[in-house]
Design a protein around this motif. Structure first.
Motif, PDB file in Angstrom:
ATOM      1  N   CYS A  81       0.056  -5.808   7.188  1.00  0.00           N
ATOM      2  CA  CYS A  81      -0.807  -5.353   6.138  1.00  0.00           C
ATOM      3  C   CYS A  81      -0.617  -6.513   5.141  1.00  0.00           C
ATOM      4  O   CYS A  81       0.528  -7.083   4.862  1.00  0.00           O
ATOM      5  CB  CYS A  81      -0.412  -3.991   5.409  1.00  0.00           C
ATOM      6  SG  CYS A  81       1.329  -3.924   4.968  1.00  0.00           S
ATOM      7  N   GLU A 132      -8.777   6.401   8.520  1.00  0.00           N
ATOM      8  CA  GLU A 132      -7.692   6.216   7.464  1.00  0.00           C
ATOM      9  C   GLU A 132      -6.308   6.436   7.945  1.00  0.00           C
ATOM     10  O   GLU A 132      -6.226   7.699   8.341  1.00  0.00           O
ATOM     11  CB  GLU A 132      -8.108   6.879   6.286  1.00  0.00           C
ATOM     12  CG  GLU A 132      -7.059   6.576   4.980  1.00  0.00           C
ATOM     13  CD  GLU A 132      -7.758   6.900   3.796  1.00  0.00           C
ATOM     14  OE1 GLU A 132      -6.882   7.008   2.649  1.00  0.00           O
ATOM     15  OE2 GLU A 132      -8.603   7.579   3.533  1.00  0.00           O
ATOM     16  N   PRO A 163       1.071  -1.023   0.024  1.00  0.00           N
ATOM     17  CA  PRO A 163       0.267   0.037  -0.036  1.00  0.00           C
ATOM     18  C   PRO A 163       0.865   1.369  -0.230  1.00  0.00           C
ATOM     19  O   PRO A 163       1.801   1.116   0.495  1.00  0.00           O
ATOM     20  CB  PRO A 163      -0.778  -0.142   1.328  1.00  0.00           C
ATOM     21  CG  PRO A 163      -0.834  -1.523   1.500  1.00  0.00           C
ATOM     22  CD  PRO A 163       0.545  -1.985   1.320  1.00  0.00           C
ATOM     23  N   HIS A 218      -8.958   1.361   7.457  1.00  0.00           N
ATOM     24  CA  HIS A 218      -8.070   2.110   6.421  1.00  0.00           C
ATOM     25  C   HIS A 218      -8.963   2.327   5.233  1.00  0.00           C
ATOM     26  O   HIS A 218      -9.840   2.715   5.234  1.00  0.00           O
ATOM     27  CB  HIS A 218      -7.020   1.375   6.184  1.00  0.00           C
ATOM     28  CG  HIS A 218      -5.921   1.990   5.370  1.00  0.00           C
ATOM     29  ND1 HIS A 218      -5.622   3.492   5.824  1.00  0.00           N
ATOM     30  CD2 HIS A 218      -5.162   1.751   4.438  1.00  0.00           C
ATOM     31  CE1 HIS A 218      -4.609   3.986   4.902  1.00  0.00           C
ATOM     32  NE2 HIS A 218      -4.495   2.838   3.990  1.00  0.00           N
ATOM     33  N   THR A 219      -8.298   1.672   4.190  1.00  0.00           N
ATOM     34  CA  THR A 219      -9.109   1.794   2.750  1.00  0.00           C
ATOM     35  C   THR A 219      -9.678   0.187   2.499  1.00  0.00           C
ATOM     36  O   THR A 219     -10.048   0.067   1.119  1.00  0.00           O
ATOM     37  CB  THR A 219      -8.120   2.140   1.949  1.00  0.00           C
ATOM     38  OG1 THR A 219      -7.199   1.177   1.626  1.00  0.00           O
ATOM     39  CG2 THR A 219      -7.543   3.418   2.048  1.00  0.00           C
ATOM     40  N   GLY A 220      -9.819  -0.608   3.402  1.00  0.00           N
ATOM     41  CA  GLY A 220     -10.316  -2.074   3.006  1.00  0.00           C
ATOM     42  C   GLY A 220     -11.615  -2.043   2.827  1.00  0.00           C
ATOM     43  O   GLY A 220     -12.457  -0.944   3.084  1.00  0.00           O
ATOM     44  N   SER A 246      -7.854  -9.010   4.917  1.00  0.00           N
ATOM     45  CA  SER A 246      -7.360  -8.437   6.286  1.00  0.00           C
ATOM     46  C   SER A 246      -8.044  -8.978   7.366  1.00  0.00           C
ATOM     47  O   SER A 246      -7.084  -9.101   8.502  1.00  0.00           O
ATOM     48  CB  SER A 246      -7.600  -7.028   6.107  1.00  0.00           C
ATOM     49  OG  SER A 246      -6.767  -6.442   4.957  1.00  0.00           O
ATOM     50  N   THR A 294      -6.628  -3.705   3.851  1.00  0.00           N
ATOM     51  CA  THR A 294      -6.428  -2.924   2.410  1.00  0.00           C
ATOM     52  C   THR A 294      -7.223  -4.072   1.573  1.00  0.00           C
ATOM     53  O   THR A 294      -7.401  -3.448   0.355  1.00  0.00           O
ATOM     54  CB  THR A 294      -5.087  -2.818   1.892  1.00  0.00           C
ATOM     55  OG1 THR A 294      -4.357  -4.071   2.218  1.00  0.00           O
ATOM     56  CG2 THR A 294      -4.332  -1.734   2.912  1.00  0.00           C
TER      57      THR A 294
END
Length: 323
Positions: free
Chosen positions: A231, A202, A121, A178-180, A159, A155
């Motif tokens: 991650c 985030e 990421p 986060h961005t998952g 995860s 992500t």
């Protein structure tokens, strides 16, 4: 007539000098086949201080494992070429491999054991800590971060599974969405039931203090204290050299990345070209990659012998028919 007198450099060219490639080289050379290993000197695990889960080698630095392996196979006459293989062509007679600064190598077979790359990421500071206190594999690093405060950076769809795995090594987990993908109600319930704290927001940077990870910064300004961060990278096969043959990566069924498809023995869609290790199975750990290299080499030996038997039979028939 020797292999070189026939116009070939060797019986088998192996591209990739990691666990799979060296293990295959050992098996092939012990079967009295000539082998040339092409290696770029850029192993995927170069940032890791130690490797684990490999019986008799647990805790050994990865570089030492490779140097020991190279010394072992060199005793059987395996040759090494340092460089990057950029392309390959194949025919019924064999393969030709283009190597930067070394020209063309010709062999009867090609084994690709080039491994993969970890596509991380895009997060400031993350790549620099990779393999140190930014991790992805609990079986490789879980023991070393046991009972620490571990953050799981979401992500991908994997995860949550990663969080459940690392929970075996520490009860002090913090899940960072986060961005998952958005958590389902069932996933939220599972994380909560396992006492994994969900910290919304985030992440925009890592917090490094005295050359160690101490937390992450959220876009909200909050700092989440951590001792390790997990991650999931995307695994991309190092297989660009195979493109001229029409061998392109396929999406792995698990969604973790891509790989070069082979049959059960390790043969690709091009009969003279084989693959082993992470380039063919991104989920393999070091020990599994080494084992796969040995298994594919045995299949290649059987293939080479079968070819030699056919040639001997044809030669005998031709001789008998001329009398």
């Amino acid at each position: 007539m020797t292999i070189r007198e026939s116009g070939y450099h060797c019986d088998v060219v192996i591209v990739g000098g990691g666990a799979a490639g060296l293990s295959a080289a050992l098996m092939l050379a012990r079967a009295r086949y000539s082998v040339v290993v092409v290696d770029s000197g850029q192993p995927r695990n170069a940032t890791a201080a130690h490797m684990h889960g490999f019986l008799t080698r647990d805790g050994m630095p990865p570089g030492e494992v490779l140097s020991t392996g190279r010394a072992e196979v060199a005793r059987y006459g395996v040759e090494f070429v340092s460089g990057v293989a950029t392309g390959v062509s194949a025919s019924d007679e064999g393969v030709e491999v283009e190597v930067v600064d070394s020209g063309t190598l010709r062999g009867r077979r090609l084994l690709v054991a080039t491994g993969l790359t970890d596509d991380l990421p895009e997060l400031p500071g993350l790549a620099e800590r990779w393999g140190r206190d930014v991790l992805h594999c609990p079986f490789c690093h879980g023991w070393e971060v046991r009972d620490q405060v571990i953050g799981v950076l979401s992500t991908t769809a994997m995860s949550v599974h990663q969080a459940m795995l690392f929970r075996q090594w520490s009860p002090r987990l913090r899940f960072l969405p986060h961005t998952g993908p958005a958590l389902s109600d069932a996933q939220t319930e599972e994380l909560t039931a396992r006492d994994i704290e969900i910290v919304p927001g985030e992440v925009d940077a890592l917090q490094i203090t005295e050359d160690r990870l101490t937390g992450v910064h959220l876009r909200s300004g909050e700092v989440v204290e951590l001792q390790a961060l997990v991650c999931a990278p995307r695994f991309s096969s190092r297989s660009g050299l195979l493109a001229p043959l029409g061998l392109t990566p396929s999406a792995h069924p698990s969604g973790i990345g891509d790989y070069i498809a082979t049959d059960a023995a390790g043969r690709t869609a091009v009969p003279q070209v084989w693959a082993a290790g992470n380039v063919a199975d991104p989920a393999k750990q070091l020990l599994g990659a080494a084992a796969m290299g040995a298994e594919v080499a045995v299949a290649m030996i059987d293939d080479l012998i079968s070819e030699e038997v056919r040639g001997a039979v044809d030669a005998r028939r031709a001789t008998s028919g001329s009398r």
